[in-house]
Design an enzyme around this catalytic site. Sequence first.
Site, short mmCIF file in Angstrom:
data_model
loop_
_atom_site.label_atom_id
_atom_site.label_comp_id
_atom_site.label_asym_id
_atom_site.label_seq_id
_atom_site.Cartn_x
_atom_site.Cartn_y
_atom_site.Cartn_z
N THR A 177 -117.64 -42.73 113.25
CA THR A 177 -116.28 -42.21 113.03
C THR A 177 -115.02 -42.86 113.75
O THR A 177 -115.34 -43.32 114.68
CB THR A 177 -116.27 -40.60 112.84
OG1 THR A 177 -116.94 -40.17 111.83
CG2 THR A 177 -114.76 -40.03 113.05
N VAL A 206 -119.39 -31.64 104.03
CA VAL A 206 -118.20 -31.96 104.61
C VAL A 206 -118.14 -31.90 106.03
O VAL A 206 -118.32 -30.74 106.20
CB VAL A 206 -116.94 -31.67 103.77
CG1 VAL A 206 -115.45 -32.04 104.78
CG2 VAL A 206 -116.67 -32.04 102.55
N GLY A 207 -117.98 -32.89 106.74
CA GLY A 207 -117.87 -32.53 108.39
C GLY A 207 -116.69 -31.83 108.62
O GLY A 207 -115.82 -31.38 108.22
N ASP A 208 -116.24 -32.32 110.13
CA ASP A 208 -115.16 -31.73 110.75
C ASP A 208 -114.08 -32.61 110.66
O ASP A 208 -112.89 -32.01 110.77
CB ASP A 208 -115.62 -31.90 112.40
CG ASP A 208 -115.70 -33.10 112.88
OD1 ASP A 208 -116.77 -34.08 112.40
OD2 ASP A 208 -115.19 -33.54 113.83
N THR A 228 -115.05 -37.12 117.50
CA THR A 228 -116.16 -37.66 116.67
C THR A 228 -117.44 -37.08 117.16
O THR A 228 -117.57 -36.85 118.26
CB THR A 228 -116.32 -39.18 116.98
OG1 THR A 228 -117.37 -39.64 116.56
CG2 THR A 228 -116.02 -39.56 118.47
N GLY A 229 -118.38 -36.95 116.42
CA GLY A 229 -119.82 -36.36 116.92
C GLY A 229 -120.26 -35.53 115.59
O GLY A 229 -119.83 -35.62 114.53
N GLY A 231 -120.37 -32.98 112.89
CA GLY A 231 -119.32 -32.38 112.50
C GLY A 231 -119.57 -30.86 112.45
O GLY A 231 -118.53 -30.19 112.73
N1 ASP Z 1 -117.70 -36.24 112.75
C1 ASP Z 1 -118.25 -36.91 111.66
C2 ASP Z 1 -118.75 -36.11 110.69
O1 ASP Z 1 -119.56 -35.03 111.07
C3 ASP Z 1 -119.41 -37.97 112.21
C4 ASP Z 1 -118.95 -38.69 113.59
O2 ASP Z 1 -117.98 -38.50 114.24
O3 ASP Z 1 -120.13 -39.82 113.54
O4 ASP Z 1 -118.78 -36.15 109.60
#
Ligand code: ASP
Length: 310
Positions: A177, A206-208, A228-229, A231
């Site tokens: 991300t 759908v993530g965060d 990022t992480g 979600g």
């Molecule tokens: N936060 C993103 C998601 O969960 C993934 C990521 O940060 O790599 O969609």
Amino acid sequence: MKDNFSLIIHGGAGSLDHLKREGNGPEIMDSVRRILEGGRHVLETGGTALDAVEYCAAELEDDPLYNAGRGSVLNEYGEVEMDAAIMDGATLNAGAIAGVTTIKNPIQLARQVLERSEHVMLIGKGAQDFAKVCGIRRMPDDYFFVDRRVRQWREAQKAGGMMLDHEDATPPKKLGTIGAVARDMDGNLAAATATGGIVNMRWGRVGDSPIIGAGVFADNETCAVSATGYGEQFQRTVLCKMISNFVYFQQKDAAAAAMAGIKYLVEKVNGLGGVIVIDRYGSCAVDHSTSGIIYGLIDKAGPGICKFTK
Ligand code: ASP
């Protein structure tokens, strides 16, 4: 009187061991430096914080090294489905899109949602139709199919699970991300986050990243944050808004608020990820619960600093 500007961009968090293994660490650092300096140019020539975060996010989306735009990971069906959001700290206006395909720069579509629609979030077909109305650039599917992503997707399918970008097929180590936060010379804050989601994600997940307050947040009175992480963990803790609340209710600065946010993420949901934060005074902070995060920052118009960990 005009003030100094600040800018931070990130390209994902994780163990980042594979970058050393694959030897593309220097390539990523060059890319981060180039995009950071491009963002500096936007801000020092009078561009707004919103312009700077949109510019940086779009450049990161164009580089196949990151999990957003061109380099997006593949979902369960072997397709690219992208999410993005952008927020203006001066007005709390925001634009977000989720589950879009073939859009070259989802962050530009999110900016159009902010500027031209009376809504905050558009998804799927409706978002695609809105992209047509706005004349947003589309690309054929194969533009997004980067070899590395196809390999990563096959591994995830074989292992029968979902995984984050940068992650090895074994336990989660590294997340992808992209994001950017900025404070312009007028003291306005903005934040942007864009992603292809997680490898092999299912059922329209759908993530965060496009969720205001979870993966992105900006308020001139507090701070601008991009995350990022995993979600799901950021959604459940509404982490970016949580960090803003630490500033609003406890008068923490960027570093203290970022640290408190990551502590909260770990304590509450054992969360894995990282955040970039600029507070209303332009102080910058990066924090993470993973062992690394790819980022570049310019603190109050100072030199550009590009690193793999805080
Ligand atoms: N936060 C993103 C998601 O969960 C993934 C990521 O940060 O790599 O969609």
